[in-house]
Design an enzyme around this catalytic site. Sequence first.
Site, short mmCIF file in Angstrom:
data_model
loop_
_atom_site.label_atom_id
_atom_site.label_comp_id
_atom_site.label_asym_id
_atom_site.label_seq_id
_atom_site.Cartn_x
_atom_site.Cartn_y
_atom_site.Cartn_z
N HIS A 315 -10.48 1.99 5.83
CA HIS A 315 -9.88 1.48 7.06
C HIS A 315 -8.67 0.60 6.81
CE1 HIS A 315 -13.59 2.91 8.99
NE2 HIS A 315 -12.92 2.85 10.12
N GLY A 316 -8.55 0.05 5.62
CA GLY A 316 -7.38 -0.78 5.36
C GLY A 316 -7.47 -1.52 4.05
#
Length: 452
Positions: A315-316
């Site tokens: 996700h990041g």
Amino acid sequence: MNFSSIGFLFLFLPVTIHIYFAVNPKYRNMVLILFSFFFYFLGEKAFTILLLSSCIFNYFIGKKIDCANDIQRKRFLILGVSVNILLLFVFKYLNFFIDEINALGVFPVIEYTKIHLPVGISFFTFQALSYLIDIYRKSIKSTNFADFTLYLSLFPQLVAGPIVRYKQIQDEINNRIIKSENFTEGIKRFISGLSKKVIIADTLSYTVDKIFALNVSELSTGVCILGAVCYTFQIFFDFSGYSDMAIGLGKMFGFTFPENFNYPYISKSIREFWRRWHITLSEFFRDYLYIPLGGNKHHMYLNIMIVFALTGFWHGASWNFIIWGLYNGLLIVFERLGLLNKLPKAVCHIYFIIAVATGWVIFRCEDLSFAMSFIKTMYSFDFGQSGAIIYYIDRELIFTLIVALIFSVPVISKVKKYIPNFIQNAVYMALLIISASYAAVNTYQPFIYFRF
């Protein structure tokens, strides 16, 4: 380009549909490829070359895997997986690792220019990986370059999913029949998603942004709970809204994309939540990582933690995403140990709501220390500044939260079958007009998952 932008709604999409249905059916795939690359170019400019390069490289590696002997097949698979992971690492994670190395203060400071994160790279890279692995497993055969390029670049699901596997749409790439009822259903699904995004998610975003921008000293239990509740609904309606639009667009062009959400907030455990939330990502990690690691048979709890650490990191490139992933994995481990077995369903659902909302706070906060302070205040039951919450609540927010609650449970879907079609059509038309009005007058709000 944003699906909820006026330019997309009233220029790009109508022109694409008009040309698509105007040309000879044998040229429709080429029309979709050209418009898909143009769609990506409008947002990412020069990085369109990156998408094209990914198409070319993975096409040739897929051919090599398909035609080689067993030893060479594995070598080509390793090469293909390695290059795709390296691509993702350079553009998504290199900045993070350099910053962490510099923060240690042990080595000379590395001077560098921040690398831009191309929109959708996580999604089309995972699709490429699934294609190569499925060829290696002999569950599909490699295809021609045009078909593969269409699969990887198809604009409805290019930048934020769902993560589509080639075998799910391979029959539709060259043999799809577009019926009027399917096209109409696609329009309705698109409008439903558009409404989720601009009417619910974007409205909640104003309150969310204000609350999460506060200083720690300005936080109170009531304000933190409001912020967590609003973001819990915002991220669901933002992302599920995009998925609905993508699935609806797919139907308009004759494709059936997999569902990505199934009322996740009715879950009674985090384990059940991940069977209902971002379904295509969960299935990707299950089939291509969790089961190969040993699944439930060998080192199950370790496998769960590995998968969810990587889910968070996907996700990041930030510690808050990694902690969020580990947090979800740890809760699932506890649940598998029987934590919820003897509890009433109502208690399980309350536990789930508290657990998932707390997790979303970690997910939303860019600064991990602020996230911990936010959660601490949320559960401190310090209502000393309870009056501060009044500054964030108005009629529009209350109405939006009520609507969000209603549409996050399967009530409308059950009632819908009793409503005459002409009334349903009128509602969809009204929603389109309202959504377009919101999109025209409100500040541009990019989809949350565009940055992943």
